[in-house]
Design an enzyme around this catalytic site. Structure first.
Site, PDB file in Angstrom:
ATOM      1  N   ILE A 289      98.237  34.955  15.948  1.00 38.54           N
ATOM      2  CA  ILE A 289      98.552  36.232  16.581  1.00 38.54           C
ATOM      3  C   ILE A 289      97.226  36.804  17.063  1.00 38.54           C
ATOM      4  CG2 ILE A 289      98.478  37.401  14.319  1.00 38.54           C
ATOM      5  CD1 ILE A 289     100.443  39.455  15.373  1.00 38.54           C
ATOM      6  N   SER A 290      97.153  37.182  18.331  1.00 35.01           N
ATOM      7  CA  SER A 290      95.890  37.630  18.912  1.00 35.01           C
ATOM      8  C   SER A 290      95.409  38.939  18.292  1.00 35.01           C
ATOM      9  CB  SER A 290      96.049  37.822  20.429  1.00 35.01           C
ATOM     10  OG  SER A 290      96.321  36.601  21.065  1.00 35.01           O
ATOM     11  N   LYS A 291      94.114  39.165  18.383  1.00 32.85           N
ATOM     12  CA  LYS A 291      93.532  40.416  17.908  1.00 32.85           C
ATOM     13  C   LYS A 291      94.165  41.595  18.643  1.00 32.85           C
ATOM     14  CE  LYS A 291      89.171  39.577  18.818  1.00 32.85           C
ATOM     15  NZ  LYS A 291      87.691  39.773  18.785  1.00 32.85           N
ATOM     16  N   PRO A 292      94.359  42.719  17.973  1.00 37.79           N
ATOM     17  CA  PRO A 292      94.903  43.896  18.662  1.00 37.79           C
ATOM     18  C   PRO A 292      94.120  44.254  19.922  1.00 37.79           C
ATOM     19  CG  PRO A 292      94.930  44.267  16.313  1.00 37.79           C
ATOM     20  CD  PRO A 292      94.200  42.964  16.526  1.00 37.79           C
TER      21      PRO A 292
ATOM     22  N   ARG B 145     102.608  45.956  13.533  1.00 34.50           N
ATOM     23  CA  ARG B 145     102.063  44.593  13.567  1.00 34.50           C
ATOM     24  C   ARG B 145     102.261  43.867  12.238  1.00 34.50           C
ATOM     25  NH1 ARG B 145      96.514  42.089  13.402  1.00 34.50           N
ATOM     26  NH2 ARG B 145      96.436  40.467  15.004  1.00 34.50           N
TER      27      ARG B 145
END
Length: 227
Positions: free
Chosen positions: A67-70, A41
């Site tokens: 960028i979205s949270k994992p 990431r």
């Protein structure tokens, strides 16, 4: 601009700890956990944010996007893999997937590990170009990056086994439903009755559409056009 791997960020141990957190948060699908542990990431975020790359937080990627949270990425992909067509097939891959909102390309890369083919569409030219740069070193022949209006989908690649959206609108566009194969599943944020956003799962069956509203989420707005 993305950064090259540093010893600390590139170590498998850093990603392994993230995967452990995801599992503790309830992500159980081995395919998803493997993919999340494989994709680096930190290669998709700006150098100033690289030390936060494996924290469970969304990060800015420019042009007002994130960028979205994992956890959100893992949760939504796990929902895609939970479609009835894949029931009792714990190692089966998804077929062709349409991603609405490429962003920096991170989720498309994760999807490439659980799907046979990925079409990812981005309306912002700057992010589309950034994703192309980010994905180039991976040489992912099964991932196709498109510049276009995600609200109208991508009819040339239809029908899709799954559609996943990284932006939320008032409702799921009919074009997405039309481009979804029978037996396919859509996972997308949409406006909730309370005025916020909630994850929605739509399964397209021979008998019609089955819709489930899940937990509250927060995504950037779904917009039309190319910019």
């Amino acid at each position: 601009m993305s950064v090259s791997a540093t010893p600390s960020m590139a170590s498998a141990a850093v990603r392994a700890r993230m995967v452990q957190r995801l599992a503790a948060q309830g992500v159980a699908d081995a395919r998803v956990l493997r993919a999340m542990g494989t994709v680096e990431r930190h290669l998709f975020v700006d150098s100033a944010l690289v030390n936060q790359a494996y924290e469970d937080t969304s990060l800015p990627i420019g042009l007002g996007q994130t960028i979205s949270k994992p956890n959100v990425v893992a949760r939504m992909i796990e929902l895609l893999l939970g479609a009835p067509a894949l029931a009792n097939q714990p190692e089966e891959r998804l077929g062709r997937v349409l991603e609405i909102g490429t962003g920096c390309g991170y989720q498309a890369t994760v999807l490439s590990h659980v799907a046979r083919e990925v079409y990812s569409i981005e309306r912002l030219r700057g992010l589309h170009e950034r994703a192309r740069v980010n994905l180039r070193p991976f040489r992912l022949a099964t991932v196709h990056l498109l510049l276009g209006d995600g609200m109208i989908g991508y009819a040339k690649g239809a029908p899709y086994a799954a559609i996943i959206a990284a932006a939320g609108g008032e409702s799921v566009p009919q074009t997405w439903i039309d481009q979804l194969a029978v037996g396919g599943r859509i996972v997308a944020p949409t406006q909730s009755a309370a005025g916020g956003q909630a994850l929605v799962v739509i399964d397209k069956t021979q008998a019609g559409l089955q819709r489930s509203v899940l937990e509250a989420v927060h995504f950037v707005p779904l917009k039309s056009g190319i910019a």
